[in-house]
Design a protein around this motif. Structure first.
Motif, mmCIF file in Angstrom:
data_model
loop_
_atom_site.group_PDB
_atom_site.id
_atom_site.type_symbol
_atom_site.label_atom_id
_atom_site.label_comp_id
_atom_site.label_asym_id
_atom_site.label_seq_id
_atom_site.Cartn_x
_atom_site.Cartn_y
_atom_site.Cartn_z
ATOM 1 N N TRP A 1 -14.490 -14.158 -19.313
ATOM 2 C CA TRP A 1 -15.119 -12.845 -19.828
ATOM 3 C C TRP A 1 -16.543 -12.929 -19.506
ATOM 4 O O TRP A 1 -17.377 -12.079 -19.402
ATOM 5 C CB TRP A 1 -14.716 -12.718 -21.315
ATOM 6 C CG TRP A 1 -15.492 -13.824 -22.316
ATOM 7 C CD1 TRP A 1 -14.591 -14.831 -22.521
ATOM 8 C CD2 TRP A 1 -16.580 -13.656 -22.711
ATOM 9 N NE1 TRP A 1 -15.547 -15.402 -23.314
ATOM 10 C CE2 TRP A 1 -16.728 -14.942 -23.564
ATOM 11 C CE3 TRP A 1 -17.900 -13.019 -22.688
ATOM 12 C CZ2 TRP A 1 -17.822 -15.305 -24.417
ATOM 13 C CZ3 TRP A 1 -18.829 -13.124 -23.508
ATOM 14 C CH2 TRP A 1 -18.814 -14.506 -24.364
ATOM 15 N N LEU A 2 -17.445 -13.908 -19.465
ATOM 16 C CA LEU A 2 -18.656 -14.332 -19.031
ATOM 17 C C LEU A 2 -19.080 -13.639 -17.979
ATOM 18 O O LEU A 2 -20.242 -13.252 -17.504
ATOM 19 C CB LEU A 2 -19.071 -15.727 -19.606
ATOM 20 C CG LEU A 2 -20.486 -15.913 -19.579
ATOM 21 C CD1 LEU A 2 -21.258 -14.998 -20.718
ATOM 22 C CD2 LEU A 2 -21.091 -17.294 -19.955
ATOM 23 N N LEU A 3 -18.500 -14.373 -16.654
ATOM 24 C CA LEU A 3 -19.018 -14.040 -15.353
ATOM 25 C C LEU A 3 -18.663 -12.573 -15.086
ATOM 26 O O LEU A 3 -19.574 -11.987 -14.681
ATOM 27 C CB LEU A 3 -18.150 -15.067 -14.362
ATOM 28 C CG LEU A 3 -18.510 -16.473 -14.462
ATOM 29 C CD1 LEU A 3 -17.498 -17.214 -13.284
ATOM 30 C CD2 LEU A 3 -20.070 -16.419 -14.040
ATOM 31 N N PRO A 4 -17.770 -11.825 -15.479
ATOM 32 C CA PRO A 4 -17.516 -10.338 -15.343
ATOM 33 C C PRO A 4 -18.595 -9.710 -15.784
ATOM 34 O O PRO A 4 -19.266 -8.696 -15.324
ATOM 35 C CB PRO A 4 -16.085 -10.077 -15.786
ATOM 36 C CG PRO A 4 -15.242 -11.026 -15.423
ATOM 37 C CD PRO A 4 -16.289 -12.229 -15.824
ATOM 38 N N LEU A 5 -19.105 -9.984 -17.058
ATOM 39 C CA LEU A 5 -20.074 -9.299 -17.975
ATOM 40 C C LEU A 5 -21.277 -9.586 -17.007
ATOM 41 O O LEU A 5 -22.184 -8.715 -16.834
ATOM 42 C CB LEU A 5 -20.250 -9.709 -19.273
ATOM 43 C CG LEU A 5 -19.065 -9.404 -20.058
ATOM 44 C CD1 LEU A 5 -19.230 -9.828 -21.529
ATOM 45 C CD2 LEU A 5 -19.295 -7.904 -20.515
ATOM 46 N N ALA A 6 -21.709 -10.870 -16.473
ATOM 47 C CA ALA A 6 -22.829 -11.056 -15.525
ATOM 48 C C ALA A 6 -22.892 -10.181 -14.581
ATOM 49 O O ALA A 6 -23.907 -9.604 -14.135
ATOM 50 C CB ALA A 6 -22.929 -12.400 -15.423
ATOM 51 N N PHE A 7 -21.942 -10.182 -13.788
ATOM 52 C CA PHE A 7 -22.058 -9.191 -12.481
ATOM 53 C C PHE A 7 -22.082 -7.839 -12.910
ATOM 54 O O PHE A 7 -22.798 -7.154 -12.069
ATOM 55 C CB PHE A 7 -20.343 -9.568 -11.672
ATOM 56 C CG PHE A 7 -20.315 -10.838 -11.499
ATOM 57 C CD1 PHE A 7 -21.704 -11.574 -10.610
ATOM 58 C CD2 PHE A 7 -19.151 -11.680 -11.066
ATOM 59 C CE1 PHE A 7 -21.340 -12.888 -10.004
ATOM 60 C CE2 PHE A 7 -19.058 -12.899 -10.734
ATOM 61 C CZ PHE A 7 -20.050 -13.559 -10.096
#
Length: 148
Positions: free
Chosen positions: A81-87
Motif C-alpha cells: 500500500w505504501l509504494l502505490p501511494l508514493a507513485f
C-alpha cells in the motif's frame, strides 16, 4: 534458496530503474536514435522521477536481501500500500514549478516529489525493519532464558 531469491526482486527493480534513467539520457543526448521519440518526451515526466526514486530506494533494496524472511514479508505487506501511494503522489505533482509569475521562491517539481516520497518510504521501511528485528531478537532472548 528459492525463497531467498525473492528478496532480490526489489534490488533488481531498483537497478532497472537506474539503468533505464541512464540509458534514456545516453540515448537522447549522444545520438539521433532516440531524439524526438517517445523516450525523449518521457524524460521530464517519467524517466527523471523514476531514476531518483530508484536511486534513493537502492540502499533499502540492498538491506532487504539480508533481513530474515519474516521481516521481508512484513515489509512486503507495508510496500503493497505504501509504494502505490508514493507513485500516485509523484504522478499528481506538476512537472514544472512555473506558476506563471516568472520565478518561484521554492520550486517543487515531480523530481522533488520522487525524492521526497522515496525518503518517506525508506524511513518508514527502516523503522519497520528495525522494530521487527528487535521484536524477534527480544523473543529469542526470552525463549533462551526460559529454557535455561
Amino acid at each position: 534458496m528459492k525463497k531467498r531469491a525473492i528478496q532480490f526482486v526489489p534490488l533488481v527493480i531498483a537497478l532497472l530503474g537506474i539503468g533505464f534513467g541512464d540509458f534514456s539520457q545516453w540515448c537522447t543526448q549522444s545520438g539521433n536514435v532516440c531524439y524526438r521519440t517517445i523516450l525523449d518526451q518521457m524524460i521530464p515526466t517519467v524517466t527523471y522521477p523514476l531514476y531518483f526514486f530508484a536511486l534513493y530506494f537502492l540502499p533499502l533494496a540492498i538491506v532487504l536481501i539480508f533481513v530474515s524472511r519474516a521481516v521481508f514479508k512484513s515489509w512486503l505487506k507495508l510496500a503493497v500500500w505504501l509504494l502505490p501511494l508514493a507513485f500516485i503522489s509523484v504522478a499528481l505533482t506538476n512537472t514544472t514549478s512555473s506558476q506563471g509569475l516568472g520565478m518561484d521562491l521554492f520550486p517543487y517539481t515531480r523530481d522533488d516529489a520522487a525524492r521526497q516520497m522515496a525518503e518517506i518510504v525508506i524511513v518508514i521501511s527502516f523503522l519497520l525493519i528495525a522494530w521487527k528485528y528487535f521484536k524477534a531478537h527480544r523473543a529469542d532472548t526470552r525463549a533462551s532464558k526460559n529454557t535455561a
